[in-house]
Design a protein around this motif. Structure first.
Motif, PDB file in Angstrom:
ATOM      1  N   ILE A 175       1.248  -1.229   0.457  1.00 50.98           N
ATOM      2  CA  ILE A 175      -0.033   0.437  -0.264  1.00 50.98           C
ATOM      3  C   ILE A 175       1.236   1.255  -0.061  1.00 50.98           C
ATOM      4  O   ILE A 175       1.922   1.412   0.803  1.00 50.98           O
ATOM      5  CB  ILE A 175      -0.791   0.033   1.281  1.00 50.98           C
ATOM      6  CG1 ILE A 175      -1.870  -1.532   1.103  1.00 50.98           C
ATOM      7  CG2 ILE A 175      -1.517   1.446   1.432  1.00 50.98           C
ATOM      8  CD1 ILE A 175      -2.995  -1.296   2.559  1.00 50.98           C
ATOM      9  N   ARG A 176       0.651   2.520  -0.788  1.00 52.67           N
ATOM     10  CA  ARG A 176       1.180   3.256  -0.626  1.00 52.67           C
ATOM     11  C   ARG A 176       0.468   4.693  -0.988  1.00 52.67           C
ATOM     12  O   ARG A 176      -0.869   4.587  -1.506  1.00 52.67           O
ATOM     13  CB  ARG A 176       2.158   3.175  -1.939  1.00 52.67           C
ATOM     14  CG  ARG A 176       3.706   4.108  -2.359  1.00 52.67           C
ATOM     15  CD  ARG A 176       4.216   4.213  -3.188  1.00 52.67           C
ATOM     16  NE  ARG A 176       5.551   2.737  -2.278  1.00 52.67           N
ATOM     17  CZ  ARG A 176       6.371   2.658  -3.883  1.00 52.67           C
ATOM     18  NH1 ARG A 176       6.707   3.318  -4.827  1.00 52.67           N
ATOM     19  NH2 ARG A 176       7.255   1.584  -2.845  1.00 52.67           N
ATOM     20  N   ARG A 177       1.213   5.966  -0.429  1.00 45.45           N
ATOM     21  CA  ARG A 177       0.005   6.783  -0.792  1.00 45.45           C
ATOM     22  C   ARG A 177       1.809   8.136  -1.819  1.00 45.45           C
ATOM     23  O   ARG A 177       2.201   8.082  -1.771  1.00 45.45           O
ATOM     24  CB  ARG A 177      -0.037   7.916   0.143  1.00 45.45           C
ATOM     25  CG  ARG A 177      -0.188   9.016   0.297  1.00 45.45           C
ATOM     26  CD  ARG A 177      -1.229   9.700   1.151  1.00 45.45           C
ATOM     27  NE  ARG A 177      -2.773   8.909   1.633  1.00 45.45           N
ATOM     28  CZ  ARG A 177      -3.905   9.908   2.520  1.00 45.45           C
ATOM     29  NH1 ARG A 177      -3.101  10.373   3.105  1.00 45.45           N
ATOM     30  NH2 ARG A 177      -4.923   9.274   2.257  1.00 45.45           N
ATOM     31  N   ILE A 178       0.680   8.343  -2.807  1.00 42.69           N
ATOM     32  CA  ILE A 178       1.645   8.972  -4.022  1.00 42.69           C
ATOM     33  C   ILE A 178       0.576   9.959  -4.183  1.00 42.69           C
ATOM     34  O   ILE A 178      -0.381  10.648  -4.677  1.00 42.69           O
ATOM     35  CB  ILE A 178       1.801   8.253  -5.508  1.00 42.69           C
ATOM     36  CG1 ILE A 178       2.049   6.484  -4.967  1.00 42.69           C
ATOM     37  CG2 ILE A 178       2.526   8.893  -6.209  1.00 42.69           C
ATOM     38  CD1 ILE A 178       1.921   5.460  -6.205  1.00 42.69           C
ATOM     39  N   ILE A 179       1.757  11.662  -4.058  1.00 41.64           N
ATOM     40  CA  ILE A 179       1.509  12.526  -4.346  1.00 41.64           C
ATOM     41  C   ILE A 179       1.669  12.645  -6.272  1.00 41.64           C
ATOM     42  O   ILE A 179       3.069  12.632  -6.082  1.00 41.64           O
ATOM     43  CB  ILE A 179       2.620  13.696  -3.257  1.00 41.64           C
ATOM     44  CG1 ILE A 179       2.207  13.096  -1.952  1.00 41.64           C
ATOM     45  CG2 ILE A 179       1.355  14.461  -3.445  1.00 41.64           C
ATOM     46  CD1 ILE A 179       0.645  13.276  -1.713  1.00 41.64           C
ATOM     47  N   VAL A 180       0.745  13.376  -6.948  1.00 42.73           N
ATOM     48  CA  VAL A 180       1.513  13.593  -8.151  1.00 42.73           C
ATOM     49  C   VAL A 180       1.688  15.069  -8.460  1.00 42.73           C
ATOM     50  O   VAL A 180       0.114  15.617  -8.075  1.00 42.73           O
ATOM     51  CB  VAL A 180       0.874  12.746  -9.191  1.00 42.73           C
ATOM     52  CG1 VAL A 180       1.001  13.109 -10.558  1.00 42.73           C
ATOM     53  CG2 VAL A 180       0.965  11.740  -9.210  1.00 42.73           C
ATOM     54  N   PRO A 181       3.048  15.560  -8.476  1.00 41.61           N
ATOM     55  CA  PRO A 181       2.728  17.066  -8.906  1.00 41.61           C
ATOM     56  C   PRO A 181       2.128  17.685 -10.087  1.00 41.61           C
ATOM     57  O   PRO A 181       2.167  16.609 -10.906  1.00 41.61           O
ATOM     58  CB  PRO A 181       4.397  17.671  -9.160  1.00 41.61           C
ATOM     59  CG  PRO A 181       5.320  16.151  -9.358  1.00 41.61           C
ATOM     60  CD  PRO A 181       4.193  15.023  -8.323  1.00 41.61           C
ATOM     61  N   PRO A 182       1.450  18.422 -10.454  1.00 40.17           N
ATOM     62  CA  PRO A 182       1.249  18.801 -12.082  1.00 40.17           C
ATOM     63  C   PRO A 182       1.735  18.485 -13.318  1.00 40.17           C
ATOM     64  O   PRO A 182       1.351  18.004 -13.752  1.00 40.17           O
ATOM     65  CB  PRO A 182       0.564  20.328 -11.732  1.00 40.17           C
ATOM     66  CG  PRO A 182       0.642  20.548 -10.779  1.00 40.17           C
ATOM     67  CD  PRO A 182       1.687  20.029  -9.771  1.00 40.17           C
TER      68      PRO A 182
END
Length: 132
Positions: A78-85
């Motif tokens: 399980i992973r939380r991924i923040i994707v920049p614009p």
């Protein structure tokens, strides 16, 4: 030959060319975290089980930030991924996966990514269901 892909140290990790199936929730940080994609609600067959998002890492099917974000994951991870614009949706061509599958969530996503004044940073909570 026999091979086992248990969750131990020998389990395969996602790399370029891996075919992955993800349980995935995507949120728009600019809209107070409104959910624009939830694989558990993607239910074309009406069975209620949801439909995992499946793609081959590196083949350009999914947005770059999601492809990069799953590298190194193992089955069940399980992973939380923040994707920049810059690594998200490119509105100058057909949208890459994950593409919202209801009119409401599509409108929410469009309202952010098609408005240059809005921050289109994305947040994904991902569970790796399968890897090939």
């Amino acid at each position: 030959g026999q091979s086992s892909a248990g969750d131990g140290a020998a389990a395969a990790a996602v790399k370029k060319g891996s075919r992955v199936s993800l349980q995935l929730t995507g949120r728009l940080l600019n809209l107070n975290g409104v959910v624009f994609y939830d694989s558990k609600k993607n239910d074309p067959d009406g069975f209620g089980g949801g439909l995992d998002l499946t793609f081959v890492v590196g083949d350009g099917t999914a947005i770059p930030g999601l492809e990069e974000g799953v590298l190194g994951m193992k089955k069940g991870g399980i992973r939380r991924i923040i994707v920049p614009p810059s690594l998200g949706y490119d509105t100058s061509k057909d949208l890459l996966e994950p593409v919202p599958f209801t009119a409401d969530t599509m409108r929410a996503l469009d309202s952010v990514i098609r408005n240059p004044r809005r921050d289109s940073t994305l947040l994904f909570d991902v569970k790796l269901e399968r890897i090939k």
